[in-house]
Design an enzyme around this catalytic site. Structure first.
Site, PDB file in Angstrom:
ATOM      1  N   PRO A   9       4.773   7.899   6.980  1.00 48.06           N
ATOM      2  CA  PRO A   9       3.418   7.698   6.479  1.00 48.06           C
ATOM      3  C   PRO A   9       3.233   6.422   5.649  1.00 48.06           C
ATOM      4  O   PRO A   9       4.114   6.053   4.870  1.00 48.06           O
ATOM      5  CB  PRO A   9       3.166   8.935   5.621  1.00 48.06           C
ATOM      6  CG  PRO A   9       4.504   9.508   5.330  1.00 48.06           C
ATOM      7  CD  PRO A   9       5.369   9.152   6.504  1.00 48.06           C
ATOM      8  N   ASN A  10       2.104   5.807   5.874  1.00 48.56           N
ATOM      9  CA  ASN A  10       1.643   4.609   5.141  1.00 48.56           C
ATOM     10  C   ASN A  10       2.377   3.323   5.527  1.00 48.56           C
ATOM     11  O   ASN A  10       2.023   2.250   5.030  1.00 48.56           O
ATOM     12  CB  ASN A  10       1.718   4.817   3.608  1.00 48.56           C
ATOM     13  CG  ASN A  10       0.842   5.952   3.152  1.00 48.56           C
ATOM     14  OD1 ASN A  10      -0.346   5.965   3.456  1.00 48.56           O
ATOM     15  ND2 ASN A  10       1.409   6.927   2.464  1.00 48.56           N
ATOM     16  N   ARG A  17      -0.517  -2.904   1.747  1.00 48.22           N
ATOM     17  CA  ARG A  17      -0.094  -1.927   0.746  1.00 48.22           C
ATOM     18  C   ARG A  17       0.913  -2.523  -0.246  1.00 48.22           C
ATOM     19  O   ARG A  17       1.906  -3.124   0.181  1.00 48.22           O
ATOM     20  CB  ARG A  17       0.570  -0.816   1.557  1.00 48.22           C
ATOM     21  CG  ARG A  17       1.339   0.168   0.799  1.00 48.22           C
ATOM     22  CD  ARG A  17       2.140   1.046   1.733  1.00 48.22           C
ATOM     23  NE  ARG A  17       2.635   2.154   0.960  1.00 48.22           N
ATOM     24  CZ  ARG A  17       3.730   2.824   1.237  1.00 48.22           C
ATOM     25  NH1 ARG A  17       4.437   2.526   2.315  1.00 48.22           N
ATOM     26  NH2 ARG A  17       4.118   3.798   0.466  1.00 48.22           N
ATOM     27  N   TYR A  22       6.548  -3.933  -1.265  1.00 43.55           N
ATOM     28  CA  TYR A  22       6.962  -3.913   0.148  1.00 43.55           C
ATOM     29  C   TYR A  22       6.870  -5.273   0.845  1.00 43.55           C
ATOM     30  O   TYR A  22       7.300  -5.394   1.999  1.00 43.55           O
ATOM     31  CB  TYR A  22       6.131  -2.872   0.911  1.00 43.55           C
ATOM     32  CG  TYR A  22       6.301  -1.474   0.354  1.00 43.55           C
ATOM     33  CD1 TYR A  22       7.530  -0.829   0.420  1.00 43.55           C
ATOM     34  CD2 TYR A  22       5.243  -0.810  -0.283  1.00 43.55           C
ATOM     35  CE1 TYR A  22       7.709   0.437  -0.121  1.00 43.55           C
ATOM     36  CE2 TYR A  22       5.406   0.451  -0.822  1.00 43.55           C
ATOM     37  CZ  TYR A  22       6.643   1.071  -0.734  1.00 43.55           C
ATOM     38  OH  TYR A  22       6.821   2.320  -1.271  1.00 43.55           O
ATOM     39  N   ASN A  73      12.533   5.303   9.004  1.00 43.96           N
ATOM     40  CA  ASN A  73      12.089   5.176   7.620  1.00 43.96           C
ATOM     41  C   ASN A  73      11.086   6.312   7.424  1.00 43.96           C
ATOM     42  O   ASN A  73       9.929   6.196   7.826  1.00 43.96           O
ATOM     43  CB  ASN A  73      11.427   3.817   7.363  1.00 43.96           C
ATOM     44  CG  ASN A  73      11.007   3.676   5.902  1.00 43.96           C
ATOM     45  OD1 ASN A  73      10.980   4.665   5.165  1.00 43.96           O
ATOM     46  ND2 ASN A  73      10.673   2.467   5.488  1.00 43.96           N
ATOM     47  N   ALA A  76       7.485   8.510   2.385  1.00 45.14           N
ATOM     48  CA  ALA A  76       7.427   9.527   1.322  1.00 45.14           C
ATOM     49  C   ALA A  76       8.088  10.842   1.734  1.00 45.14           C
ATOM     50  O   ALA A  76       8.578  11.598   0.881  1.00 45.14           O
ATOM     51  CB  ALA A  76       5.981   9.767   0.917  1.00 45.14           C
ATOM     52  N   GLU A  97      18.975   5.507   8.196  1.00 43.45           N
ATOM     53  CA  GLU A  97      17.777   5.620   7.364  1.00 43.45           C
ATOM     54  C   GLU A  97      17.522   4.262   6.705  1.00 43.45           C
ATOM     55  O   GLU A  97      18.445   3.677   6.143  1.00 43.45           O
ATOM     56  CB  GLU A  97      18.042   6.698   6.294  1.00 43.45           C
ATOM     57  CG  GLU A  97      16.916   6.894   5.302  1.00 43.45           C
ATOM     58  CD  GLU A  97      17.314   7.873   4.185  1.00 43.45           C
ATOM     59  OE1 GLU A  97      18.344   8.571   4.303  1.00 43.45           O
ATOM     60  OE2 GLU A  97      16.592   7.914   3.173  1.00 43.45           O
ATOM     61  N   HIS A  99      14.988   1.931   4.071  1.00 43.77           N
ATOM     62  CA  HIS A  99      13.894   1.797   3.103  1.00 43.77           C
ATOM     63  C   HIS A  99      13.742   0.333   2.759  1.00 43.77           C
ATOM     64  O   HIS A  99      14.741  -0.352   2.479  1.00 43.77           O
ATOM     65  CB  HIS A  99      14.172   2.595   1.831  1.00 43.77           C
ATOM     66  CG  HIS A  99      14.277   4.060   2.109  1.00 43.77           C
ATOM     67  ND1 HIS A  99      13.180   4.826   2.417  1.00 43.77           N
ATOM     68  CD2 HIS A  99      15.351   4.867   2.205  1.00 43.77           C
ATOM     69  CE1 HIS A  99      13.571   6.055   2.674  1.00 43.77           C
ATOM     70  NE2 HIS A  99      14.888   6.108   2.549  1.00 43.77           N
ATOM     71  N   ARG A 106      13.589   2.803  -8.413  1.00 37.60           N
ATOM     72  CA  ARG A 106      12.191   3.136  -8.628  1.00 37.60           C
ATOM     73  C   ARG A 106      12.032   4.475  -9.367  1.00 37.60           C
ATOM     74  O   ARG A 106      12.966   4.919 -10.018  1.00 37.60           O
ATOM     75  CB  ARG A 106      11.474   3.118  -7.273  1.00 37.60           C
ATOM     76  CG  ARG A 106      11.568   1.742  -6.602  1.00 37.60           C
ATOM     77  CD  ARG A 106      10.823   1.693  -5.294  1.00 37.60           C
ATOM     78  NE  ARG A 106       9.400   1.908  -5.482  1.00 37.60           N
ATOM     79  CZ  ARG A 106       8.549   2.212  -4.497  1.00 37.60           C
ATOM     80  NH1 ARG A 106       9.011   2.313  -3.255  1.00 37.60           N
ATOM     81  NH2 ARG A 106       7.274   2.396  -4.744  1.00 37.60           N
TER      82      ARG A 106
HETATM   83  C1  DQA Z   1       9.851   3.659   1.379  1.00 33.59           C
HETATM   84  C2  DQA Z   1      10.181   4.265   0.004  1.00 33.59           C
HETATM   85  C3  DQA Z   1       9.458   5.587  -0.197  1.00 33.59           C
HETATM   86  O1  DQA Z   1       9.773   6.115  -1.477  1.00 33.59           O
HETATM   87  C4  DQA Z   1       7.974   5.389  -0.121  1.00 33.59           C
HETATM   88  O2  DQA Z   1       7.294   6.627  -0.236  1.00 33.59           O
HETATM   89  C5  DQA Z   1       7.543   4.661   1.099  1.00 33.59           C
HETATM   90  C6  DQA Z   1       8.360   3.548   1.595  1.00 33.59           C
HETATM   91  C7  DQA Z   1      10.472   2.257   1.564  1.00 33.59           C
HETATM   92  O3  DQA Z   1      10.525   1.800   2.702  1.00 33.59           O
HETATM   93  O4  DQA Z   1      10.838   1.605   0.592  1.00 33.59           O
HETATM   94  O5  DQA Z   1       6.472   4.911   1.651  1.00 33.59           O
HETATM   95  O6  DQA Z   1      10.408   4.500   2.378  1.00 33.59           O
END
Ligand code: DQA
Length: 156
Positions: A9-10, A17, A22, A73, A76, A97, A99, A106
């Protein structure tokens, strides 16, 4: 060799964003770079992004018998989704995985990944380059699997 890239998501909002966290790169530009690496290395690659947990679970399940490895990835859902973890555990494919941000630097709620224990490895904090590292890492993992299978056949 086929790799499926799953984005949570997102991540469709990358480039808009929280650029301070990011960076400015869009998701489609990250995918174009990954596609370039895949083409150079004769790897089939598919991309999937969803903001819905169940759709991600479905996509992971579809990898069974279709993909050799998963780069994910979970965004959240990393910190909350037992369902995605169970799906990854069920398909038993080499999984990395990724990120973009360093989740351990964080907020405390981001320090726990429910996904990491069922993955082969994790890349966190390398920005978009982390996806390239994941491609290199996955290629290595899949070559190792291939070699191990060949050795097994030879021994039989
Ligand atoms: C994320 C880190 C997560 O905590 C966050 O909710 C994201 C992006 C990252 O790529 O750094 O949406 O996965």
């Amino acid at each position: 060799m086929k790799i499926v890239v799953i984005q949570g998501p997102n991540l469709n909002m990358l480039g808009i964003r929280e650029k301070n966290v990011y960076g400015p790169m869009k998701l489609e530009d990250i995918h174009t770079q990954m596609k370039g690496f895949a083409e150079q290395n004769k790897i089939d690659i598919e991309f999937f992004q969803s903001n819905l947990e169940g759709e991600i679970v479905d996509r992971v399940q579809e990898c069974l018998g279709d993909a050799d490895g998963i780069i994910i990835n979970p965004a959240a859902y990393t910190h909350t989704s037992i369902a995605i973890r169970d799906a990854l555990s069920a398909v038993q494919l080499p999984t990395l995985e990724v990120h973009l941000s360093n989740i351990y630097q964080r907020e405390e709620f981001r320090h726990t990944s429910l996904i990491a224990p069922v993955c082969s490895g994790q890349i966190s904090g390398m920005g978009p380059f982390g996806y390239h590292l994941a491609m290199v890492g996955m290629t290595q993992l899949l070559n190792e699997v291939k070699m191990m299978k060949a050795q097994k056949v030879k021994a039989e």
